[in-house]
Design a protein around this motif. Structure first.
Motif, short mmCIF file in Angstrom:
data_model
loop_
_atom_site.label_atom_id
_atom_site.label_comp_id
_atom_site.label_asym_id
_atom_site.label_seq_id
_atom_site.Cartn_x
_atom_site.Cartn_y
_atom_site.Cartn_z
N SER A 293 0.83 -1.21 0.00
CA SER A 293 0.00 0.00 0.00
C SER A 293 0.86 1.26 0.00
O SER A 293 2.03 1.22 0.36
CB SER A 293 -0.88 0.03 1.26
OG SER A 293 -1.74 -1.07 1.26
N LYS B 237 -8.41 3.90 -2.19
CA LYS B 237 -8.83 3.23 -0.97
C LYS B 237 -7.84 2.10 -0.72
O LYS B 237 -7.46 1.39 -1.65
CB LYS B 237 -10.24 2.67 -1.19
CG LYS B 237 -10.98 2.33 0.07
CD LYS B 237 -12.48 2.19 -0.18
CE LYS B 237 -12.83 0.92 -0.90
NZ LYS B 237 -14.27 0.66 -1.02
N SER B 238 -7.44 1.94 0.54
CA SER B 238 -6.47 0.91 0.84
C SER B 238 -6.71 0.32 2.22
O SER B 238 -7.07 1.03 3.15
CB SER B 238 -5.07 1.52 0.79
OG SER B 238 -4.12 0.57 1.18
N GLU B 239 -6.50 -0.97 2.30
CA GLU B 239 -6.48 -1.63 3.58
C GLU B 239 -5.16 -2.41 3.60
O GLU B 239 -5.08 -3.49 3.02
CB GLU B 239 -7.69 -2.56 3.75
CG GLU B 239 -8.00 -2.78 5.21
CD GLU B 239 -9.38 -3.36 5.43
OE1 GLU B 239 -9.43 -4.39 6.13
OE2 GLU B 239 -10.36 -2.81 4.92
N LYS C 231 -4.20 -6.11 2.82
CA LYS C 231 -5.36 -6.76 2.19
C LYS C 231 -5.51 -6.35 0.73
O LYS C 231 -5.50 -7.19 -0.15
CB LYS C 231 -6.63 -6.45 2.97
CG LYS C 231 -6.64 -7.09 4.34
CD LYS C 231 -7.99 -7.00 5.00
CE LYS C 231 -7.93 -7.72 6.35
NZ LYS C 231 -9.11 -7.52 7.13
N ASN D 105 -5.42 -2.70 -2.30
CA ASN D 105 -5.36 -1.29 -2.70
C ASN D 105 -6.33 -1.15 -3.85
O ASN D 105 -6.45 -2.05 -4.68
CB ASN D 105 -3.96 -0.92 -3.22
CG ASN D 105 -2.89 -1.28 -2.25
OD1 ASN D 105 -2.88 -0.81 -1.12
ND2 ASN D 105 -1.96 -2.13 -2.67
#
Length: 140
Positions: free
Chosen positions: A84, A122-124, A127, A129
């Protein structure tokens, strides 16, 4: 609302498949050749960033593209499961300095924001991107 999906491995030779995918769907949505070229350039930049930065040139990562469009807008969402980053820390480039120094690369986020009507990231971390690029139809 029409939805199309393409999944490719994170290899530069797959960029032509991605370009064709965007081009044919944008054409179906009613965009002009110039608008399609702009979208292709923005998506190309986003996918190249995924290959270089998120996957660090590992050829086995998945790049998932989803296109959604209706009579008003055309959105390309690009998702990866790589490293990320925070797009807010990317400064606006000084284009004159950039040109004077004959720099190459590093304008991806700037180009995406310039060529598209809306860019969302949006990124986690750990998990996924996801970058969404939206172009509004002029006739809408």
């Amino acid at each position: 609302m029409k939805t199309k999906k393409l999944i490719v491995k994170s290899r530069t030779e797959n960029l032509s498949k991605i370009r064709d995918f965007v081009s044919s769907n944008a054409s179906e949505a009613g965009f002009s050749k110039d608008e399609i070229d702009e979208m292709i350039l923005a998506v190309d930049e986003a996918c190249t960033n995924v290959i270089k930065h998120a996957y660090k040139f590992s050829p086995d990562g998945d790049i998932i593209l989803e296109i959604k469009f209706d009579d008003n807008a055309f959105t390309i969402t690009i998702e990866d499961k790589g490293i990320s980053f925070n797009p807010d820390i990317i400064p606006e480039p000084d284009l004159q300095k950039y040109y004077r120094e004959h720099r190459v690369g590093g304008l991806g986020m700037y180009l995406m924001k310039t060529l598209m009507d809306e860019v969302k990231y949006k990124s986690e971390p750990g998990k996924y991107n996801q970058v969404s690029l939206t172009k509004k139809l002029k006739s809408a």
